[in-house]
Design an enzyme around this catalytic site. Structure first.
Site, PDB file in Angstrom:
ATOM      1  N   PRO A 163       0.821  -1.210   0.000  1.00 47.25           N
ATOM      2  CA  PRO A 163       0.000   0.000   0.000  1.00 47.25           C
ATOM      3  C   PRO A 163       0.860   1.267   0.000  1.00 47.25           C
ATOM      4  O   PRO A 163       1.941   1.285   0.587  1.00 47.25           O
ATOM      5  CB  PRO A 163      -0.781  -0.082   1.305  1.00 47.25           C
ATOM      6  CG  PRO A 163      -0.600  -1.447   1.814  1.00 47.25           C
ATOM      7  CD  PRO A 163       0.611  -2.023   1.198  1.00 47.25           C
ATOM      8  N   GLY A 164       0.360   2.274  -0.662  1.00 42.91           N
ATOM      9  CA  GLY A 164       0.992   3.588  -0.598  1.00 42.91           C
ATOM     10  C   GLY A 164       2.233   3.761  -1.444  1.00 42.91           C
ATOM     11  O   GLY A 164       2.972   4.717  -1.274  1.00 42.91           O
ATOM     12  N   VAL A 165       2.476   2.850  -2.397  1.00 42.94           N
ATOM     13  CA  VAL A 165       3.665   3.017  -3.227  1.00 42.94           C
ATOM     14  C   VAL A 165       3.352   3.712  -4.548  1.00 42.94           C
ATOM     15  O   VAL A 165       4.197   3.789  -5.431  1.00 42.94           O
ATOM     16  CB  VAL A 165       4.393   1.690  -3.502  1.00 42.94           C
ATOM     17  CG1 VAL A 165       5.018   1.156  -2.240  1.00 42.94           C
ATOM     18  CG2 VAL A 165       3.459   0.683  -4.126  1.00 42.94           C
ATOM     19  N   GLY A 166       2.126   4.185  -4.697  1.00 41.09           N
ATOM     20  CA  GLY A 166       1.812   5.009  -5.858  1.00 41.09           C
ATOM     21  C   GLY A 166       1.089   4.301  -6.987  1.00 41.09           C
ATOM     22  O   GLY A 166       1.044   4.808  -8.100  1.00 41.09           O
TER      23      GLY A 166
ATOM     24  N   THR B 261      -2.234   3.694  -7.397  1.00 36.44           N
ATOM     25  CA  THR B 261      -3.405   4.457  -7.826  1.00 36.44           C
ATOM     26  C   THR B 261      -2.973   5.716  -8.545  1.00 36.44           C
ATOM     27  O   THR B 261      -3.548   6.108  -9.567  1.00 36.44           O
ATOM     28  CB  THR B 261      -4.233   4.865  -6.594  1.00 36.44           C
ATOM     29  OG1 THR B 261      -4.282   3.766  -5.722  1.00 36.44           O
ATOM     30  CG2 THR B 261      -5.607   5.296  -6.983  1.00 36.44           C
TER      31      THR B 261
ATOM     32  N   SER C 252      11.077 -18.722   5.262  1.00 36.07           N
ATOM     33  CA  SER C 252      12.359 -18.066   5.004  1.00 36.07           C
ATOM     34  C   SER C 252      13.207 -17.822   6.252  1.00 36.07           C
ATOM     35  O   SER C 252      14.316 -17.314   6.157  1.00 36.07           O
ATOM     36  CB  SER C 252      12.146 -16.762   4.242  1.00 36.07           C
ATOM     37  OG  SER C 252      11.571 -15.818   5.100  1.00 36.07           O
TER      38      SER C 252
ATOM     39  N   LYS D 242      13.666  -6.897   2.182  1.00 36.07           N
ATOM     40  CA  LYS D 242      14.424  -7.446   3.306  1.00 36.07           C
ATOM     41  C   LYS D 242      15.799  -6.779   3.416  1.00 36.07           C
ATOM     42  O   LYS D 242      16.232  -6.400   4.506  1.00 36.07           O
ATOM     43  CB  LYS D 242      14.603  -8.968   3.128  1.00 36.07           C
ATOM     44  CG  LYS D 242      13.323  -9.734   3.395  1.00 36.07           C
ATOM     45  CD  LYS D 242      13.527 -11.202   3.116  1.00 36.07           C
ATOM     46  CE  LYS D 242      12.300 -12.005   3.494  1.00 36.07           C
ATOM     47  NZ  LYS D 242      12.425 -13.408   3.114  1.00 36.07           N
TER      48      LYS D 242
END
Ligand code: ADP
Length: 811
Positions: A364-367, A369, A685, A728
């Site tokens: 979310p919020g990485v652009g 939209t 992992s 990571k």
């Protein structure tokens, strides 16, 4: 002049040729006479016994018929009346007396005279003949009835006369005389002397006539129907107007419906669609103005008419401009922008290729939209967004049927209406959050929406009309690729957006978010300044996320505080720094991840990947004397628990080599814990991390604190690849780690790692546990020679030297 034999009368009479007319005995009729010869013949008849021989001519076009132009059988008739008509013509009234054969033409000029002989009908003698005649009469009556049905304009008394008579001779002549038959047919009946044959002839003629008439009637009905339909609709509308004005619902309703009619007409829709909408508008007439149903219809019509049936915007694909726009709105995201521009370029070259759907995947919020919105702007297309999060019902996509109370169109049609153009760009947000339950599977409905073959005729349950959505450009977004239903995934072109680094967040905030929020809160750049240190403080202490959504919210909060202060205290400028930020936002919410203070036994720095990006995840192991119990704590998921067991099995199999007491699992208890116990954790992992922590705890060899690791482990000690490497390693870098151990097979992913991170970390690629242990543990010497005695306690102070003899890539 009259000679009469016993049986057959013979006579010499003036003769009149008839055109298109056959007169029978007992028939009274009038006709007009114009030809000179005919007028003279009539005068002759009137001058003697008023008898005249009437015979039909074969070709009505013949003006001067000769003997061969005439039939040989006619009727001797009595002239009852002659009327002078305007011009030289006469109207005569005659009555047929008896059938007669033309024997000879005696004179041709100035009028024709002929010698004729009576032709009586043959008698019916036998019973068989009588029966046949009766049967034929019945048939004829039936046929006549049908004939009368097919020619409704026939006078009623014809029917009565026919039904009342049983005399075959009379019946034949009456019917043949009064029906509109061909002259030839009429003549053939006249000529036939056998009553039975005559009846048979008439049956044939009537049958033929009926079948022709019924075909005619069918054709007529069809034509009439077509003409009627248009007229009918017109009439109905007019009628409705009158009815509603009579009911006093007057002008409003009429005007309203008329307005709908004209709005529908103006759209020039396909025939079926127009008809359906017109019908609905017509229904509006019949309802009381304020009724519930009228409201439903009104809403329905409004919704349908709001659909952009014919509205399209023109695509303007200018790659250079699009690039500028994307760059202006977004910091970084170089590869994403490149992919988008490539797709646009292909679209420009081949606009007819449809169906490839872009899916932007990332936390979310990485652009996502905001990139999609820029794509719409770059293409010059209208934009609408549909949030699919939590959609579990098919009708969310396709709408509810009109019959339900409060029915609405589905989200697709809704978005198309909002966008207002047939080729809008629609963002399907969060396709990975689609649910499904007993009410149907929205994913398959969505599949139909996205399928280029099917979406030409998309049908919403509410609208109930086909609407073409094939020109709509769909872009989807998702947080997690794995949660997108497989068939949908097949249709999508995936573009990955990953977490932002601290630096990226800083630039995005400084260049975009602050500017945006300052403006949005009614401030100017002169009134508020958020210093660089304040932005870093927001990133480090007030937010922990992969994207910049919370950061933007924090900046918005600062702007609001500033606005309040400016208004309340009349201050002209507010400056936020890392020093004063706590005054506004309270104490720090997060501590940045950091490395351990010192090298410890049994504690290893692992790397995890969550929805907020990468994180440091410690694994702690304690080994104490006991009886082989294994305890796992820290909200570990099943896969993670399995990893722990795999690690223990692996260590048991290698115990000797690692100089660990092979029976360690019998006489000690092992406790594995992942701190921040309340946060659920899962995934394979952490396999290498657990193995290292276990070996360290069992051997007493401390772990190098500046090493972090990630990787799945197998029973044989092989290290398998993992996901989320970029996030990571970013977390490792943030925490100050120097070396990260990464599965060998993840080597190709190194390319995706952020440049700053790459520069500041050492990468060790491991394909087996040996490499991991050698890198992470502070062995005094080689591990196999190191430990004489297994040590089952922690915190041993040894003469330690780093054992970093494996390949270390310094970037
Ligand atoms: P997503 O759809 O991925 O959840 P959004 O597009 O809603 O994220 O982004 C959240 C906010 O962050 C928006 O205001 C957006 O403009 C801004 N934003 C995200 N990435 C960038 C970037 N690279 N450059 C500028 N602003 C960005």
């Amino acid at each position: 002049m009259e000679e009469q034999t016993v049986q057959n009368r013979a006579a010499k009479l003036p003769m009149l040729a008839l055109r298109g007319l056959v007169v029978y005995p007992n028939m009274v009729l009038h006709f007009d006479v114009g030809r000179k010869k005919s007028v003279l013949a009539l005068n002759e008849a009137m001058g003697s016994n008023q008898l005249i021989f009437l015979v039909a001519q074969k070709d009505i076009r013949e003006d001067e018929p000769k003997d061969y132009d005439l039939y040989t059988v006619g009727v001797v008739a009595e002239v009852r009346q002659i009327l002078k008509m305007p011009g030289d013509s006469l109207r005569v009234l005659v009555e047929g007396l008896y059938r007669a054969r033309l024997l000879d033409i005696l004179q041709e000029n100035p009028f024709m005279t002929a010698s004729v002989e009576e032709m009586p009908l043959k008698a019916i003698h036998t019973k068989a003949q009588r029966d046949t005649a009766e049967a034929l009469v019945r048939t004829i009556k039936d046929l006549f009835e049908e004939y009368a049905y097919l020619t409704p304009q026939m006078p009623k008394d014809y029917m009565l006369n026919v039904m009342a008579s049983d005399d075959p001779g009379y019946l034949c002549e009456y019917i043949a005389g009064n029906l509109m038959l061909k002259t030839q047919d009429k003549q053939s009946i006249l000529e036939e002397s056998s009553p039975i044959k005559r009846l048979e002839l008439l049956v044939k003629i009537l049958e033929n006539e009926n079948s022709v008439l019924s075909i005619e009637k069918d054709l007529y009905d069809k034509v009439k129907q077509q003409v009627d339909k248009n007229q009918r609709e017109y009439f109905l509308r007019e009628q409705m107007k009158v009815i509603s004005s009579e009911l006093g619902e007057g002008e409003n309703l009429q005007d309203e419906a008329m307005e709908y009619f004209s709005r529908i007409e103006k759209l020039h829709l396909s025939k079926g669609t127009e008809e359906k909408l017109m019908k609905e508008a017509e229904r509006l007439f019949k309802m009381p103005f304020n009724s519930q149903e009228a409201t439903v219809i009104r809403t329905y019509l409004d919704t349908c008419l709001d659909l952009p049936w014919n509205k399209v915007t023109k695509d303007k694909i200018d790659i250079e401009k699009a690039k500028k726009l994307l760059d202006k709105d977004h910091y970084g995201l170089t590869r994403v922008k490149e992919r988008i521009l490539e797709i646009l370029a292909v679209r420009k070259l081949a606009p007819e290729i449809k169906g490839q759907i872009i899916c932007l995947v990332g936390p979310p919020g990485v652009g996502k939209t905001s990139i999609a919105r820029s794509v719409a702007a770059a293409l010059g297309r209208k934009y609408a967004r549909i949030s699919l999060g939590g959609v579990r019902d098919e009708s969310d996509i396709r709408g509810h049927r009109k019959t339900y109370i409060g029915a609405m169109p589905g989200r697709i049609i809704d978005a198309v209406i909002k966008a207002g153009s047939k080729n809008a760009m629609i963002l399907l947000d969060e396709v990975d959050k689609l649910g499904h339950d007993f009410r149907g599977d929205p994913a398959s409905a969505l599949l139909e929406v996205l399928d280029a073959e099917q979406n030409k005729t998309f049908r919403d349950h509410y609208i109930e009309l086909e609407f073409d959505i094939s020109d709509i450009l769909f872009i989807t977004t998702a947080n997690n690729l794995g949660d997108i239903p497989e068939p949908l995934l097949d249709r999508m072109e995936i573009i990955d957006l990953s977490s932002y680094t601290r630096e990226e967040k800083f630039h995005i905030a400084k260049n975009h978010l602050v500017v945006k929020q300052v403006k949005r809160n009614g401030l100017t750049a002169k009134q508020v300044k958020i210093s660089d240190s304040a932005i870093y403080a927001l990133i480090d202490y007030y937010t922990r996320e992969a994207g910049v959504r919370k950061l933007e919210r924090a900046i918005a909060a600062l702007c609001r505080k500033a606005a309040k202060k400016i208004v309340e205290n009349n201050e002209s400028k507010i400056v936020f720094t890392d020093a004063n930020i706590t005054e506004y936002l309270g104490v720090h919410k997060y501590r940045p991840d950091s490395m351990l203070k010192k090298n410890e036994v049994g504690v290893v720095t692992g790397l995890a990947w969550t929805s907020v990006g990468g994180e440091i995840m410690m694994i702690e192991v304690n080994v104490v004397k006991g009886n082989g119990k294994i305890q796992l704590t820290g909200s570990l998921g099943d896969v993670m628990k399995e990893s722990a067991n795999i690690a223990i099995s692996y260590i048991r199999s290698k115990a000797e080599k690692l100089k660990i007491d092979p029976d360690f699992y019998k006489d000690c208890d092992i406790h594995i814990h992942a701190p921040e116990g309340a946060v659920p954790k899962d995934g394979p992992s952490a396999g290498v991390t657990m193995t290292t922590a276990l070996v360290s705890a069992l051997t007493g060899v401390p772990v190098r604190r500046e090493v972090a690791m990630t990787g799945e482990i197998t029973l044989r000690g092989r290290v398998l690849p993992i996901g989320g490497l970029k996030e990571k390693t970013m977390a490792a870098y943030r925490a100050g780690v120097k070396t990260v151990i990464v599965p060998e097979e993840n080597k190709p992913d190194i390319e995706e790692i952020d440049e700053t991170v790459k520069k500041n970390l050492n990468f060790v690629f491991a394909d087996d546990a040996d490499t991991v242990l050698k890198t992470a543990l502070l062995f005094a010497t080689e591990p196999d020679q190191l430990l004489k005695e297994p040590l089952i306690h922690s915190g041993v102070d040894r003469n330690i030297k780093p054992a970093l003899d494996t390949a270390v890539i310094t970037q």
